[in-house]
Motif scaffolding. Structure first.
Motif, short mmCIF file in Angstrom:
data_model
loop_
_atom_site.label_atom_id
_atom_site.label_comp_id
_atom_site.label_asym_id
_atom_site.label_seq_id
_atom_site.Cartn_x
_atom_site.Cartn_y
_atom_site.Cartn_z
N PHE A 247 0.96 -1.38 -0.09
CA PHE A 247 0.03 0.07 -0.11
C PHE A 247 0.98 1.24 0.02
N VAL A 248 1.90 1.29 0.91
CA VAL A 248 2.79 2.55 0.99
C VAL A 248 3.67 2.63 -0.26
N THR A 249 3.90 1.40 -0.81
CA THR A 249 4.88 1.59 -1.83
C THR A 249 4.08 2.09 -3.29
N ILE A 250 2.98 1.55 -3.50
CA ILE A 250 2.21 1.91 -4.55
C ILE A 250 1.74 3.36 -4.50
N THR A 251 1.24 3.62 -3.22
CA THR A 251 0.59 5.11 -3.12
C THR A 251 1.81 5.91 -3.32
N ALA A 252 2.96 5.71 -2.69
CA ALA A 252 3.92 6.97 -2.55
C ALA A 252 4.60 6.99 -4.04
N GLU A 253 4.64 5.84 -4.95
CA GLU A 253 5.16 6.10 -6.21
C GLU A 253 4.25 6.64 -7.27
N ALA A 254 3.06 6.32 -6.93
CA ALA A 254 2.05 6.90 -7.88
C ALA A 254 1.80 8.32 -7.65
N VAL A 255 1.89 8.80 -6.47
CA VAL A 255 1.79 10.25 -6.05
C VAL A 255 3.03 10.96 -6.83
N GLY A 256 4.30 10.33 -6.39
CA GLY A 256 5.48 10.89 -6.93
C GLY A 256 5.32 11.07 -8.59
N ALA A 257 4.72 10.03 -9.23
CA ALA A 257 4.88 10.06 -10.65
C ALA A 257 4.06 10.93 -11.26
N VAL A 258 2.75 11.17 -10.49
CA VAL A 258 1.84 12.15 -10.85
C VAL A 258 2.48 13.59 -10.84
N CYS A 259 3.03 13.93 -9.57
CA CYS A 259 3.92 15.00 -9.34
C CYS A 259 4.88 15.45 -10.35
N LEU A 260 5.82 14.46 -10.86
CA LEU A 260 6.67 14.51 -11.73
C LEU A 260 6.27 14.85 -12.95
N TYR A 261 5.25 14.15 -13.45
CA TYR A 261 4.77 14.33 -14.76
C TYR A 261 4.10 15.70 -14.89
N TYR A 262 3.42 16.35 -14.10
CA TYR A 262 2.98 17.67 -13.97
C TYR A 262 4.10 18.69 -14.08
N LEU A 263 4.95 18.39 -13.40
CA LEU A 263 6.21 19.32 -13.30
C LEU A 263 6.92 19.15 -14.37
N TRP A 264 6.94 18.33 -15.41
CA TRP A 264 7.87 18.06 -16.26
C TRP A 264 7.00 18.40 -17.74
N LYS A 265 5.77 18.58 -17.36
CA LYS A 265 4.83 18.86 -18.69
C LYS A 265 5.04 20.06 -19.43
N GLY A 266 5.30 20.01 -20.61
CA GLY A 266 5.80 21.25 -21.35
C GLY A 266 7.13 21.96 -21.38
N VAL A 267 8.17 21.06 -20.61
CA VAL A 267 9.38 21.49 -20.31
C VAL A 267 10.06 21.08 -21.55
N PRO A 268 10.80 22.06 -22.22
CA PRO A 268 11.52 21.84 -23.32
C PRO A 268 12.67 20.54 -22.95
N GLY A 269 12.88 20.04 -24.17
CA GLY A 269 13.86 18.75 -23.87
C GLY A 269 13.46 17.45 -23.21
N PHE A 270 12.20 17.60 -22.90
CA PHE A 270 11.51 16.18 -22.35
C PHE A 270 10.38 15.87 -23.42
N PRO A 271 10.73 14.42 -23.82
CA PRO A 271 9.68 13.61 -25.00
C PRO A 271 8.29 13.57 -24.26
N GLN A 272 7.49 14.52 -24.56
CA GLN A 272 5.99 14.50 -23.98
C GLN A 272 5.31 13.55 -24.39
N ASP A 273 5.66 12.74 -25.55
CA ASP A 273 4.92 11.51 -25.86
C ASP A 273 5.27 10.18 -24.94
#
Length: 574
Positions: A247-273
């Protein structure tokens, strides 16, 4: 099973570039049936060794024959064997299908006739330490074979480099002999990601959780194995502990992935696809304290090195993985009781009390010490005029993760040795961090303080620490120091060219400490060492993940204390 799946996937869907033979030309329903038979029989053998399937009366020799035939069937597909031995391979596949089909029918018949209520007899003769280390080695070898397939890499790599990469990922270390971003395809990166995830939570823990999810109750021996691996007392809390781990592993990694996705969304140099893939990989790598990145420029990638928000998310993921699942289980239990209106007067356990305080103390002392050394010690980093408190905090937190915002080699030797000491101290038991563990090191210091003060026991949190706990902590630290010294001397003998470089001994010692403590920081000596040294480092990473004290229990059987004690004598020490 993994090798067979990947090879068949390539054969059915990928094909071979620049080859006159198309692999999907010989793949048909009969081959897929053979795959299913191999998977089923391999699963039966796996469950026999992971759990106590002797209750069903399946002979051990029968299971070994199952495994041997399954390996033969896998070899038929692996490496293009079919293309070289067309007719003979087809005949061999028919024989294997016939044998595996008979094994499957026989196994199902034995299980259906067996009485589920019959008591468990016998069990695995392997100790939990031996089983854990064996499963780690098997996972590394299977992952290595997958990385050697054509679809896993953009360019061929050597067997030693593939083995080193898988050992690093499985032991959540982060040392890599090749550039992960430019060497491995999405399939290869997925294999590395799975190695990180399974290696972080433990192969045996993962296996037992799967069994529990399909409704199988764990035997007492299996529960004792899990509680021993996760440094928890009592077998009655194992089901709750396994649920808390996932539960802790999946929750922490899922929340972290969502945060990193939106922080990197639209940043030049990151493959958006493929942005979700980058976010998930680095979230898992950070929470598991693995230190492996798939950025071409590493952590100096634009969007990481210049983003405090991204770095803050990764620091939180590293800390969450470092805390320890036993603390999470206690917190979840107390929160559930409070939500149900059951106010418990019971205070936090000594383990949680010690883990949180030691983690904060080590992080504070490490941050202050690294900041002062980076500012005042003559070095390339200091000559740039940098007085970076944030990067010192990053390195102090990442003492078991291995993510480096800048080249550690730019700092002075005192900074590097102090960072190696922090890596040696490491994280916490039952977590994803490495090292000898900070609470273990703290218990050793408290034992020294007890001897100097002439006290009878080590006391904290209004509790007396058990004597065998103190002795195990002291043995862990002493064995770890002896092993690091021995392997460092061995590497210096095997790599005279590296040893004779400026600060060569510091580089080799730092690399060895980083490997044993499963950290991943490196000073540039790794690309210069030979294949034999890489194999030694690979073993060090696995030893560090298992723990030197636990590894020694593989060869030394603990005995019950004898009631007879010899007369006491004293020896001069000064």
């Amino acid at each position: 099973m993994l090798v067979l799946f990947v090879v068949l996937w390539e054969a059915c869907f990928e094909g071979v570039a620049n080859s006159s033979t198309v692999r999907d030309a010989f793949i048909g329903s009969s081959h897929l049936i053979l795959c299913g038979l191999v998977w089923f029989n391999t699963l039966v053998v796996l469950l026999h060794f992971v759990t106590e399937w002797s209750r069903y009366g399946i002979p051990g020799r029968f299971l070994w024959v199952q495994l041997l035939v399954g390996i033969v069937a896998s070899v038929i597909f692996y490496g293009g064997v079919w293309e070289f031995f067309d007719r003979w391979a087809f005949l061999a596949s028919l024989v294997c299908s016939f044998l595996l089909g008979g094994f499957s029918i026989g196994t199902l018949g034995v299980i259906l006739r067996a009485r589920r209520s019959s008591p468990v007899k016998g069990g695995s003769r392997w100790s939990p330490a031996m089983r854990f280390f064996t499963y780690m080695v098997v996972l590394v070898l299977m992952s290595t074979l997958i990385l050697l397939t054509p679809g896993a890499t953009y360019k061929p790599i050597s067997l030693v480099d593939a083995l080193f990469t898988c050992a690093s990922a499985t032991s959540i270390t982060g040392l890599t002999a090749v550039d992960v971003a430019s060497t491995f395809t999405p399939l290869g990166k997925l294999v590395i990601l799975l190695d990180i995830q399974i290696g972080a939570i433990g192969v045996m823990t993962f296996s037992y959780f799967v069994l529990m999810m399909v409704g199988k109750r764990l035997a007492v021996r299996d529960s004792m194995s899990v509680s021993g691996m996760l440094d928890q007392q009592g077998v009655n809390i194992v089901p709750s502990l396994l649920r808390a781990v996932f539960f802790v592993t999946i929750t922490a990694e899922a929340v972290g992935a969502v945060c990193l996705y939106y922080l990197w969304k639209g940043v030049p140099g990151f493959p958006q696809d493929s942005l979700w893939g980058y976010a998930i990989f680095h979230s898992v790598s950070a929470f598991c304290n693995a230190g492996i990145t798939i950025f071409p420029a590493g952590m100096e990638q634009l969007g990481v090195a210049d983003s405090r928000a991204v770095q803050g998310v990764m620091i939180m993921l590293v800390l969450l993985g470092m805390v320890g699942f036993g603390v999470y289980l206690e917190g979840i239990t107390r929160l559930k009781a409070r939500l149900e209106g059951k106010v418990s007067a019971r205070r936090w356990s000594t383990n949680s009390w010690l883990v949180i305080r030691v983690m904060l103390i080590v992080m504070t002392i490490g941050t202050i010490g690294l900041t002062l050394l980076s500012a005042f010690e003559p070095s390339v980093h200091q000559s740039h005029g940098q007085f970076n408190l944030w990067e010192s905090l990053w390195n102090a937190v990442g003492r078991s993760a291995g993510f480096a915002l800048s080249d550690i080699g730019d700092y002075g030797p005192v900074y590097q040795l102090f960072l190696a000491f922090l890596m040696f101290v490491g994280g916490n038991p039952a977590g994803t961090g490495g090292g000898v563990y900070a609470p273990v090191f703290a218990l050793c210091l408290l034992e020294v303080y007890r001897v100097l003060c002439g006290k009878q026991d080590v006391e904290m949190h209004n509790r007396r620490i058990a004597r065998n706990t103190i002795e195990r902590a002291m043995a862990t630290v002493v064995l770890s120091i002896i092993w690091i010294v021995f392997t460092t001397l061995l590497l210096l003998l095997l790599e005279p060219a590296v040893a004779q470089q400026p600060q060569g001994m510091v580089k080799v010692l730092f690399m060895e400490v980083s490997a044993y403590t499963t950290t991943g920081f490196e000073l540039g000596a790794l690309p210069q060492i030979s294949a034999l040294s890489k194999l030694i480092i690979s073993l060090n990473m696995l030893f560090g993940r298992v723990g030197m004290f636990t590894f020694m229990l593989i060869f030394i059987r603990q005995r019950e204390p004898s009631p007879i004690r010899l007369p006491e004598t004293r020896l001069p020490l000064n």
